[in-house]
Structures are given as structure tokens and as C-alpha cells.
Design a protein around this motif. Structure first.
Motif, PDB file in Angstrom:
ATOM      1  N   TRP A   1      56.997  30.096 -93.521  1.00 20.30           N
ATOM      2  CA  TRP A   1      57.895  31.194 -93.833  1.00 20.30           C
ATOM      3  C   TRP A   1      59.332  30.814 -93.494  1.00 20.30           C
ATOM      4  CZ3 TRP A   1      53.084  31.845 -91.632  1.00 20.30           C
ATOM      5  CH2 TRP A   1      52.173  32.549 -92.418  1.00 20.30           C
ATOM      6  N   PRO A   2      60.305  31.549 -94.008  1.00 20.02           N
ATOM      7  CA  PRO A   2      61.696  31.225 -93.681  1.00 20.02           C
ATOM      8  C   PRO A   2      61.929  31.302 -92.176  1.00 20.02           C
ATOM      9  CG  PRO A   2      61.586  32.766 -95.525  1.00 20.02           C
ATOM     10  CD  PRO A   2      60.201  32.657 -94.975  1.00 20.02           C
ATOM     11  N   ALA A   3      62.816  30.447 -91.683  1.00 16.68           N
ATOM     12  CA  ALA A   3      63.134  30.432 -90.257  1.00 16.68           C
ATOM     13  C   ALA A   3      63.823  31.721 -89.856  1.00 16.68           C
ATOM     14  CB  ALA A   3      64.030  29.241 -89.944  1.00 16.68           C
ATOM     15  N   LYS A   4      63.629  32.117 -88.588  1.00 15.00           N
ATOM     16  CA  LYS A   4      64.304  33.282 -88.044  1.00 15.00           C
ATOM     17  C   LYS A   4      64.614  33.012 -86.584  1.00 15.00           C
ATOM     18  CE  LYS A   4      59.997  35.714 -86.893  1.00 15.00           C
ATOM     19  NZ  LYS A   4      59.234  36.965 -87.045  1.00 15.00           N
ATOM     20  N   PRO A   5      65.570  33.731 -85.998  1.00 18.12           N
ATOM     21  CA  PRO A   5      65.960  33.437 -84.611  1.00 18.12           C
ATOM     22  C   PRO A   5      64.787  33.605 -83.645  1.00 18.12           C
ATOM     23  CG  PRO A   5      67.600  34.815 -85.680  1.00 18.12           C
ATOM     24  CD  PRO A   5      66.428  34.756 -86.617  1.00 18.12           C
ATOM     25  N   SER A   6      64.647  32.662 -82.735  1.00 20.22           N
ATOM     26  CA  SER A   6      63.625  32.755 -81.701  1.00 20.22           C
ATOM     27  C   SER A   6      64.137  33.606 -80.547  1.00 20.22           C
ATOM     28  CB  SER A   6      63.245  31.368 -81.195  1.00 20.22           C
ATOM     29  OG  SER A   6      64.380  30.691 -80.703  1.00 20.22           O
ATOM     30  N   THR A   7      63.214  34.228 -79.828  1.00 22.94           N
ATOM     31  CA  THR A   7      63.591  35.126 -78.732  1.00 22.94           C
ATOM     32  C   THR A   7      62.694  34.894 -77.525  1.00 22.94           C
ATOM     33  OG1 THR A   7      62.096  36.865 -79.525  1.00 22.94           O
ATOM     34  CG2 THR A   7      64.370  36.936 -80.333  1.00 22.94           C
ATOM     35  N   GLY A   8      63.179  35.355 -76.367  1.00 26.31           N
ATOM     36  CA  GLY A   8      62.370  35.412 -75.163  1.00 26.31           C
ATOM     37  C   GLY A   8      61.689  34.095 -74.820  1.00 26.31           C
ATOM     38  N   ALA A   9      60.420  34.218 -74.434  1.00 30.92           N
ATOM     39  CA  ALA A   9      59.663  33.045 -74.008  1.00 30.92           C
ATOM     40  C   ALA A   9      59.531  32.025 -75.122  1.00 30.92           C
ATOM     41  CB  ALA A   9      58.285  33.474 -73.525  1.00 30.92           C
ATOM     42  N   ASN A  10      59.418  32.482 -76.357  1.00 32.87           N
ATOM     43  CA  ASN A  10      59.275  31.542 -77.464  1.00 32.87           C
ATOM     44  C   ASN A  10      60.495  30.636 -77.578  1.00 32.87           C
ATOM     45  OD1 ASN A  10      56.700  32.376 -78.307  1.00 32.87           O
ATOM     46  ND2 ASN A  10      57.548  34.054 -79.494  1.00 32.87           N
ATOM     47  N   ARG A  11      61.677  31.177 -77.345  1.00 36.89           N
ATOM     48  CA  ARG A  11      62.869  30.324 -77.405  1.00 36.89           C
ATOM     49  C   ARG A  11      62.839  29.273 -76.293  1.00 36.89           C
ATOM     50  NH1 ARG A  11      69.100  31.214 -78.891  1.00 36.89           N
ATOM     51  NH2 ARG A  11      68.008  31.696 -80.806  1.00 36.89           N
ATOM     52  N   VAL A  12      62.446  29.665 -75.095  1.00 34.12           N
ATOM     53  CA  VAL A  12      62.397  28.693 -74.004  1.00 34.12           C
ATOM     54  C   VAL A  12      61.398  27.592 -74.318  1.00 34.12           C
ATOM     55  CG1 VAL A  12      61.958  28.337 -71.558  1.00 34.12           C
ATOM     56  CG2 VAL A  12      63.077  30.413 -72.315  1.00 34.12           C
TER      57      VAL A  12
ATOM     58  N   ILE B   1      54.989  32.465 -58.555  1.00 33.86           N
ATOM     59  CA  ILE B   1      55.255  31.803 -57.270  1.00 33.86           C
ATOM     60  C   ILE B   1      55.804  30.400 -57.513  1.00 33.86           C
ATOM     61  CG2 ILE B   1      54.219  30.877 -55.166  1.00 33.86           C
ATOM     62  CD1 ILE B   1      52.161  33.164 -55.322  1.00 33.86           C
ATOM     63  N   GLY B   2      55.189  29.672 -58.430  1.00 34.69           N
ATOM     64  CA  GLY B   2      55.659  28.324 -58.724  1.00 34.69           C
ATOM     65  C   GLY B   2      57.082  28.316 -59.232  1.00 34.69           C
ATOM     66  N   ALA B   3      57.413  29.261 -60.113  1.00 33.11           N
ATOM     67  CA  ALA B   3      58.773  29.338 -60.637  1.00 33.11           C
ATOM     68  C   ALA B   3      59.764  29.687 -59.539  1.00 33.11           C
ATOM     69  CB  ALA B   3      58.832  30.374 -61.760  1.00 33.11           C
ATOM     70  N   VAL B   4      59.387  30.605 -58.654  1.00 29.10           N
ATOM     71  CA  VAL B   4      60.273  31.000 -57.566  1.00 29.10           C
ATOM     72  C   VAL B   4      60.464  29.842 -56.587  1.00 29.10           C
ATOM     73  CG1 VAL B   4      60.505  32.565 -55.580  1.00 29.10           C
ATOM     74  CG2 VAL B   4      59.784  33.454 -57.802  1.00 29.10           C
ATOM     75  N   LEU B   5      59.396  29.121 -56.292  1.00 27.39           N
ATOM     76  CA  LEU B   5      59.507  27.933 -55.451  1.00 27.39           C
ATOM     77  C   LEU B   5      60.471  26.921 -56.058  1.00 27.39           C
ATOM     78  CD1 LEU B   5      55.917  26.999 -54.226  1.00 27.39           C
ATOM     79  CD2 LEU B   5      57.909  27.407 -52.785  1.00 27.39           C
TER      80      LEU B   5
ATOM     81  N   VAL C   1      63.042  27.597 -65.543  1.00 24.70           N
ATOM     82  CA  VAL C   1      63.531  27.092 -64.254  1.00 24.70           C
ATOM     83  C   VAL C   1      63.487  25.569 -64.181  1.00 24.70           C
ATOM     84  CG1 VAL C   1      63.037  27.012 -61.776  1.00 24.70           C
ATOM     85  CG2 VAL C   1      63.148  29.216 -62.949  1.00 24.70           C
ATOM     86  N   PRO C   2      62.358  24.920 -64.451  1.00 26.87           N
ATOM     87  CA  PRO C   2      62.380  23.451 -64.389  1.00 26.87           C
ATOM     88  C   PRO C   2      63.277  22.816 -65.440  1.00 26.87           C
ATOM     89  CG  PRO C   2      60.259  24.256 -65.174  1.00 26.87           C
ATOM     90  CD  PRO C   2      61.003  25.441 -64.686  1.00 26.87           C
TER      91      PRO C   2
END
Length: 775
Positions: free
Chosen positions: A169-180, A308-312, A246-247
Motif C-alpha cells: 500500500w502507499p507509504a504513510k507516516p509511522s507513529t509511536g512504537a512502530n516509528r522507533v 525495568i530494563g529500559a529504566v536501568l 533508550v538504547p
């Protein structure tokens, strides 16, 4: 670029950190575990020259999930090959088979010319995430031609960090977790290929994530997180966003590709406002995890450990005072989770950080706090006291009931119908097979019909009601409420409707309901509670001082003034007090289910014991109501004393207003349901609003919100007390007069369901309900 490759490989394998923590039992156990996982993948891998697949259970050419499975297993093998201390470290035969596996996938499954099928996520995110990490680890063992070919396939499906290609399908802007996720794929690809221009694009594509959303996907200023337009997903996509971002930020730190967006420090607010209120002793509350509750491998402890891992990881490069604050939180969660120890399944890099933190005597674990948190943009509320956390899950015209896609969360029909989830010292209450075995028609706190629902029925449903939300006071107290409009009824009849409120004070949660009506001839009930019991299902139940039967299969109608249910661990008993006469339908049962019933998990039968308490409103009720008080952590004797001398008083229980006062704190809370003028005790309000007022000998604190998010005018509030002057006030609150009564106007236009507060100096003694109070 070489430094970036080394840094990322260290993140994946532990690198030098793995050597430094190697002697510790947690690290040694984890190395053995990942080695066993890799060996299992390797031994089951097809290696014949004429093979038609790499793994027989991941051979599909119609289910794109097989792509992610194949690359994921090659990645597991690469991790063991590159991890110091693994028995497979540097194994030449393993190196050969990883390389051959990558070549086979390129030739047969994932290349520039193959046509995409099934779920786009695996093509653009799942498969290339594992592929790029594997190639980075194996880079020195691959030819330049191989590397270029693998990355050419990635470029086909993930060409731009700012968009979804969505395959066909045509591309569209990614958002949230999908963009990361997409940014991470392209970042690692660019480091492998030494593509500086694309790394800069990744850097720039990450900046929009730090902008707060005012609609749709993303983080909101109040800590809400939405994904897929209208679904609360802090514990799903939100935790993945944080854990992947984070990483990635740490990787790029100190380079020309470092993200220097001025809003980047909002990450810390995400942790404090979005995640921390939902964390309880290492687990993350299910009510914000969406369809992930139907995945056996990512239950609330696993989700909590991701946070927890992300906060660490964030604490390792955060400036002060954030670094120490993050470490205190992480240390408390790690120590408190005795049901599923964090270091048992964490990466070696995170095990190293956790080990250092636990040895650091300077960092004291954060104590459990008394708090109330309202997520106005995702229709969720959390009430916390030391020892427990109570979640309230709702939906509205802004927030959907639940999401059921990709064959997941098939029985999530009532997970937002006022579902209350109580987390306490019974750390496996909502884990250990809860979701496949609990009765999905009878979740605690909900008001529901007995209509049969098909798998996935009603997902993404938005009601026509906007009154859903509440108010916060002092960060410790609050109200929540929802105008419940159930799924559409048949034959043009009105659906089940109800007004539902919760008032959260000091150790008690008061639940009120009115106007419970349905035009269909269906049975309607409000479920007071539904708890998973111990292995025998014999938890003691006491009703009005009398012990009930503890045998499985027992049921009965109980004329209850109060009840007490024994918990599954010390201090986890629950008291129930009924201010109004209640006929409680109680049932003990042994329930069976399978993860495959609600998602794509295992099909083995599970069995668990439950006890449920319901208030039956009859068939096609018209104007039914209820009232009960939850006393988490209370003992039987304490519950009985409370029933004899309750600390709360129902001030109003009508179609116009629900209101409750709490004597010891001097607080009254009220949910005003209509635009007409209504009175509850000393509170009179014109306009739909949630209000909480606290008085003491010196001050009056008034908190007000517009739960509808729709009032562009003014809500008029009168309090029958006399004030001297204003101490401080939100600019949205206009003080019309302070004597002989306080008259306020709340201009709610841009508040978006948030709380506004005014503090007044007391002019005269007197209690909030107009009676004298002993000082």
C-alpha cells in the motif's frame, strides 16, 4: 562507525560487561540459558543442501510471522556464537550454519523481488530487526557482497525512517512504537553500511516522538499513551517504544547523530507519569497492555521487566537528579518481584547494570507511595496505597473498548466496562494462566449482560458517551466515573446503560452505580469481584461473621452486610462492605481454558480456581443501582469493625449525582452527571463535572474537572463553606465570591479532562457536609 558497531554488539551480548559479571550466578545462568536456546535452534535447523525450509515449524510462505521466527532463531544462534563464556562461542560449525541460513533466507524468503504477504509488521519491522542485529554481530564472518545483499532486502521493506511502507500500500507516516522500531532497523543497517546520511535521517525522524499528542497515537502530557488511534497501550506499544528508544539514543549519544531535540528530557516524564503509576512490584498492570494480555510469553511480569530494563538503561546515561531517581525505582521493582526475578531472563548487559545497582548501598529502593493517578486521555485510573494498587479500566467516545487483531485478545469484550484489577502481594493473581481461565463475562467491577459474544466481537467499539474520567486531589485521592453504553442491542432496542462511579480514599474504594437499564430481555449484573484462588480453591470466605463452604462448586445468594475473602499470600485478604442491602450471588468454580482460546498461544489445558461475587439486577432492568466498598488488605476482624463504623458516607446516589464523604480525611467527592444544577451535601454544581473537596482547620482544597472534554463554557460550583482568601489557584478557576459561600466558575475549555485546583484559606470552622467537626 566501528565504535558504534562495537557499542551495539556490547548491548546485544554484554561484551566486556558479560566478562565482568560472569562469575555471578545470574549471569552464568543466563549464559547457559541462551546457549541452550541457541543449541535447540541449531539442532532443529534443516541443513541439507536440498532443504525447502530452515525450520519445519516456520516453513509457511503465507504467514509472514515465519519470517520473524526464522531470523529470530538465527539471531539467537548468533548471540551464543558471540557471547563470552558460552559453550558455543566462536564455534566454526555454528558460524557456517548461521551464514548459510542467512543466505538461504535471502534466496528464498526475504529479498528485493519477493512479493509481501500476510502481516506487514514482519516485513518492515519484525524480520529486519532480527536480521540487522544478526548481520552486525556476524559482520566479520560475512563477505561485503553478502552484507550488501542482506541490507538490500532491508532497504526494500524499510526504506524510510519516517514512514510505513505497509508492503503493498502507499507509504504513510509511522507513529509511536512502530516509528522507533523502523528507526532502529535503519540505524543498525546504516551502521553496518557506514551510511552517514541515513543515520542523520534516523536522528531527525526520532525527534517527533518527543512531541506530546493532542489526538491519536503517542504520549500525552498526563502520561496517557495511545496506539492504533484509540487504544490504551502503555504496557504494549508504549513499553516497546521506551525499551527500543533508550538504547538507540544511548548508542547515538556523543556522535554527530545524537538526538538533541529540546523535548528529549520528556523521556523522564514518561517514566514518572506514564509507566511508574502502572508498575506494581515488578509487573505492569494489564489494563494498559491491550492485546498482549493474550500472549502467554508476555504477561504482566514480562512487560514490567521490559520497563525495568529500559529504566536501568536510561539511568546509566541520564543526568542527575534523574539518574538516582530512576535507579531507586528500578531497585525497588527488582527487589519486590519475588514471583519472577528480573535477572533470570534479562540480557547480560542489563544483568550487569542490575547487579551493580543492587550492590550500590547509596541507592535506597523507592518505597511504595500513596497515590491516585488519572489518565484522562486513555480512560484509565490507578489508586495506590502501600501494599496494593487498584486499576480502573473504562472506555468512551474517545477510547475504544479493546483491540483484537491478528487472532489475539479474542475474549476482551468487557476489559474496559469498569473492570477493576487489584494487585497486591499475590504477585501471580493476573499471571499464571489468569486470562485463559477467568470467566471473561464476569470481570471484577463490570456491569454486563449475559449475552453470548463471538471471538473478537465489538473490538475497537467507541460508545456515544463522553462522560468518562474523574478528578485528582493532592495526588492521593480521586474519583473516577463512566457513563456506560454497552455494545449495540438487537432489534433497534437501546443497549445496556449505567452510571458508574468510584471514590478512592484512604484504604477503601467506594463503588456506586445507578440508572442501570437495558431494553433487551437479558440478565444484567454488576460483578463486585472475581479472584483467582489458591491451588485447592479453598480460600476462607466469611459473611457477616459466618464462614461459608469452601468446596469447589459451591454457590449461593448471600444477604451480606460485609464479607471477607482470604488471600493467596500474607496480607492479601480483601474486605467488602455493603452500605445498602445487598443480595450477593457467590460462586466457587474450577475453570479450564487454553491460551489458544484467546490468542495464538499453546493449546494445553489449564485449570484454575475462582470465586466471584455478583449483584443481579434482573432481566431488562430499569433504573437499578448498587453500592459497595472494597477494603484491600483488610483482615476479617478489621472488615467487621469497618462495617459497624464505616468511614465513608453516601451523600448522593441519584441520576444527577453520585457523592461520597470520608470522615477522617475531611473529603467529599462527587460526580455530577448532567448539565442541570444538582446538589450533594454542601456541593452544588451546574454542569457535568467531577469534584473533590477537602477541608481542615486552616484550608479548603477544591479540585474540579470536566470528564466530557467538551465543555467550552463554564462549570459553576458552589460550596457551602466560608473562605477568607485565595492561597493559590489554577487560572482556569474563577473565584466569583468567597463568602458567605464559595462560588467558583471553572473554565474547562482547554483542560482536556485534567484536574484544576484552588486552595483557599479557611474563614470559619465547620465540616465539609456542614456539621461541626471536632478539632
Amino acid at each position: 562507525m566501528e565504535a558504534l558497531r562495537v557499542k551495539w554488539a556490547r548491548w546485544l551480548t554484554g561484551g566486556e560487561r558479560a566478562d565482568s559479571v560472569g562469575p555471578e550466578p545470574e549471569a552464568a545462568s543466563r549464559i547457559e540459558q541462551l546457549t541452550d536456546q541457541a543449541r535447540s535452534c541449531w539442532e532443529s535447523m534443516e541443513t541439507d543442501a536440498n532443504r525447502t525450509c530452515l525450520w519445519s515449524d516456520a516453513a509457511s510462505v503465507t504467514d509472514s510471522g515465519a519470517l520473524t521466527t526464522n531470523y529470530g532463531r538465527l539471531f539467537q544462534m548468533a548471540i551464543a556464537f558471540k557471547t563470552a563464556g558460552s559453550q558455543l562461542e566462536g564455534c566454526a560449525a555454528l558460524e557456517r550454519d548461521i551464514r548459510d541460513g542467512l543466505d538461504w533466507m535471502l534466496a528464498n524468503r526475504y529479498n528485493r523481488d519477493v512479493a509481501a504477504y500476510s502481516n506487514w509488521w514482519h516485513w518492515e519491522i519484525g524480520a529486519p530487526l532480527a536480521l540487522t542485529d544478526t548481520v552486525l554481530l556476524m559482520r566479520e564472518h560475512l563477505s561485503k557482497g553478502q552484507i550488501a545483499a542482506y541490507m538490500d532486502a532491508v532497504d526494500r521493506f524499510a526504506p524510510d525512517p519516517e514512514t510505513y511502507l505497509v508492503s503493498r500500500w502507499p507509504a504513510k507516516p509511522s507513529t509511536g512504537a512502530n516509528r522507533v522500531w523502523i528507526c532502529k532497523v535503519i540505524a543498525i543497517r546504516s551502521i553496518i553500511l557506514e551510511d552517514e546520511a541515513m543515520l542523520r535521517k534516523v536522528r531527525d525522524a526520532l525527534s517527533p516522538l518527543f512531541a506530546y499528542a493532542d489526538a491519536g497515537d503517542g504520549f500525552y502530557p498526563d502520561g496517557s499513551f495511545i496506539q492504533h488511534d484509540s487504544h490504551p497501550y502503555t504496557g504494549g506499544y508504549g513499553k516497546s517504544l521506551l525499551a527500543e528508544l533508550v538504547p538507540l539514543l544511548h548508542l547515538l549519544e556523543g556522535t554527530d547523530y545524537e538526538v538533541n531535540d529540546p523535548h528529549k528530557p520528556r523521556m523522564y516524564d514518561w517514566v514518572y507519569q506514564a509507566f511508574a503509576p502502572l508498575m506494581f512490584r515488578g509487573s505492569l498492570m494489564d489494563m494498559a497492555s491491550g492485546r498482549e494480555v493474550s500472549r502467554d510469553a508476555t504477561q504482566n511480569h514480562e512487560s514490567g521487566h521490559t520497563v525495568i530494563g529500559a529504566v536501568l538503561a536510561l539511568s546509566a546515561f541520564a543526568p542527575q537528579p534523574h539518574a538516582d531517581r530512576l535507579k531507586r525505582m528500578a531497585k525497588a521493582w527488582i527487589l519486590a518481584d519475588t514471583a519472577k526475578p528480573f535477572q533470570r531472563h534479562a540480557s547480560l548487559y542489563l544483568i550487569g547494570l542490575a547487579s551493580e545497582l543492587l550492590r550500590d548501598e547509596r541507592i535506597e529502593p523507592q518505597e511504595e507511595q500513596a497515590a491516585y493517578k488519572l489518565y484522562a486521555h486513555m480512560d484509565r485510573a490507578v489508586y495506590r496505597r502501600p501494599g496494593f494498587a487498584l486499576g480502573i479500566s473504562m472506555y468512551s467516545k474517545r477510547v475504544s473498548t479493546y483491540e483484537s487483531i491478528n487472532g489475539e485478545h479474542l475474549h476482551g469484550w468487557y476489559t474496559a466496562h469498569g473492570h477493576t484489577s487489584l494487585y497486591d502481594g499475590d504477585l501471580t493473581q493476573y499471571a499464571d494462566g489468569y486470562w485463559p481461565t477467568v470467566d471473561p463475562y464476569r470481570l471484577a467491577g463490570t456491569t454486563v449482560t449475559n449475552k453470548h459474544r463471538a471471538a473478537g466481537f465489538g473490538h475497537r467499539f467507541l460508545s456515544g458517551e463522553s462522560w468518562v474520567g474523574g478528578v485528582e486531589l493532592l495526588g492521593r485521592y480521586g474519583t473516577a466515573g463512566m457513563m456506560l453504553e454497552d455494545y449495540p442491542a438487537e432489534e433497534g432496542r437501546a443497549p445496556l446503560r449505567a452510571r458508574k462511579s468510584w471514590f478512592l480514599f484512604d484504604g477503601e474504594a467506594v463503588a456506586l452505580g445507578t440508572d442501570i437499564s437495558a431494553e433487551e430481555p437479558v440478565q444484567v449484573e454488576t460483578v463486585v469481584d472475581n479472584r483467582k484462588l489458591n491451588a485447592e480453591g479453598a480460600n476462607r470466605l466469611i459473611v457477616n461473621g459466618e464462614r461459608m463452604a469452601s468446596s469447589t462448586g459451591w454457590s449461593g445468594e448471600l444477604a451480606a452486610d460485609w464479607m471477607h475473602l482470604e488471600g493467596n499470600a500474607a496480607g492479601t485478604g480483601i474486605g467488602y462492605y455493603f452500605p445498602e442491602a445487598a443480595a450477593v450471588q457467590a460462586k466457587r468454580e474450577r475453570r479450564t481454558g487454553r491460551w489458544s482460546d484467546i490468542g495464538s498461544g499453546p493449546s494445553q489445558d489449564l485449570a484454575r480456581h475462582y470465586i466471584s461475587f455478583g449483584l443481579n439486577h434482573g432481566s431488562a432492568p430499569n433504573g437499578a443501582r448498587y453500592a459497595y466498598v472494597l477494603l484491600p488488605g483488610a483482615g476479617a476482624a478489621e472488615t467487621e469493625r469497618y462495617a459497624r463504623c464505616p468511614k465513608v458516607k453516601i451523600v448522593a446516589h441519584s441520576s444527577a449525582v453520585h457523592a461520597v464523604s470520608h470522615g477522617p480525611s475531611g473529603i467529599v467527592g462527587a460526580n455530577f452527571w448532567t448539565d442541570d444544577t444538582a446538589t450533594a451535601g454542601c456541593l452544588t454544581c451546574t454542569g457535568k463535572a467531577a469534584v473533590m473537596v477537602r477541608t481542615d482547620a486552616d484550608t479548603i482544597e477544591i479540585a474540579v474537572s470536566d470528564p466530557t472534554h467538551e465543555n467550552d463554557g463554564a462549570i459553576v460550583l458552589e460550596i457551602a463553606v466560608e473562605a477568607g482568601d485565595i492561597i493559590e489557584a489554577d487560572p482556569r478557576i474563577e473565584a466569583v465570591r468567597l463568602q458567605p459561600t464559595v462560588l467558583l466558575k471553572f473554565h474547562a475549555g482547554d483542560a482536556r479532562g485534567g484536574t484544576s485546583v484552588i486552595r483557599l484559606r479557611r474563614a470559619a470552622a465547620g465540616d465539609i457536609d456542614g456539621t461541626a467537626r471536632a478539632e
